[in-house]
Design an enzyme around this catalytic site. Sequence first.
Site, short mmCIF file in Angstrom:
data_model
loop_
_atom_site.label_atom_id
_atom_site.label_comp_id
_atom_site.label_asym_id
_atom_site.label_seq_id
_atom_site.Cartn_x
_atom_site.Cartn_y
_atom_site.Cartn_z
CG HIS A 1 70.50 -5.21 22.74
ND1 HIS A 1 69.66 -6.30 22.74
CD2 HIS A 1 71.75 -5.70 22.93
CE1 HIS A 1 70.36 -7.40 22.91
NE2 HIS A 1 71.64 -7.06 23.02
CB CYS A 2 71.75 -3.32 28.20
SG CYS A 2 73.11 -3.09 29.38
N PRO A 3 74.36 -4.48 26.07
CG PRO A 3 76.38 -3.59 25.36
CD PRO A 3 74.94 -3.24 25.54
CG ASN B 1 73.58 -11.67 25.91
OD1 ASN B 1 73.59 -11.14 24.80
ND2 ASN B 1 73.59 -12.98 26.08
#
Length: 382
Positions: free
Chosen positions: A182-184, A187
């Site tokens: 999951h890449c912040p 998002n």
Amino acid sequence: MRSWRWSVSRIMRLFLRWFRLCPRRGHRKRSRVRDLWNYGMVVLKSLYYNVQTNSDTVLDCMFEPIYWLVDNMTRWFGVVFVCLVMALTSSVVVIVYLCVLPIIFSSYPVYWILWHLCYGHWNLLMVVFHYYKATTTQPGFPPQEKTDIPTVTICKKCIVPKPARTHHCSICNRCILKMDHHCPWLNNCVGHFNHRYFFSFCLFMTMGCVYCSISAKDMFLDAYNAIESGRYKGGASQGEAVPGAGLIYISFQHQSSYQTPPPAFTHQERMVHKSLVYLWVLTSSVAVALGALTLWHAILITRGETSVERHINRKERRRLKLRGKLFRNPYHHGRINNWRIFFGVEKGSDWLWRVLLPSTHPPLGDGLTWDCPAYKSSTTAI
């Protein structure tokens, strides 16, 4: 009348009887406490004991509140990170148009001007396109209804079957097909349908930062020297200690009849100098950090793994090594074929139209079933 010997023997008998009874009573109490302790442990283990429980599981349970806080905060901070990426990228583009390109037009030959215009705009187009697609494209989710697709295991959070290479994202609270992470900064989760967009964005952003850092190196040095010289002259005119051959204190107390000399640079020139320094520092830092991340993902793609599968395969490799067996990644098709599958390249010309130019073609496969090489073993990464 009883003799004193009889009294002494009576007292000795009482002492012996007391010493004989005390250990029995103490032993009886200790036995009762031991029975209660064993009974409590049996009840506790019958309710909570699991043979799979180890120190890692206990630590996960202890840090579960922290994981929950990070997951929920990451979900909300994702919007902030996306806005930050857009703001920093826009600032670099504005500085290039307002500060760098005028210098290039006035001092570079025609062929270098054409090179900078063509390459710079192509790189910018690729960065914007792939970032937009990476943030807006769904990573892929397994079907909720019952299907004939073979499943590997059951998701512990969703309580539904999940196909191979599918993992649960605690931030999105959904299972993701071929989940990488999951890449912040996006998002969004990186999965089967947007993995190519994510890696292409990292690659072209790194190339753009390297290009800006190299192209603006001389401009950065000139701007930095100009800023330092401006500080030197400003400090000297105000009677401050300035660096030189030792510390020299220049005072104008006895020169009050003289006017303050004009500044060496105008306000606009100082802003240009600071902008060039900001441009070079930002692009150089991002080039190093993002370049390392891009290189790591390139290694994973070459191996036919995702970030999640890398940890799973490493544990499986250690476990099978203790048994004298060799673990082989069932999704490793060879280095070149791994890249072809990743980019969706089916023929030679696709490297141009699907890799070096913006393309919205879907990845190969549906993310539910996977073709494995003929040499794969019975051990699979799940």
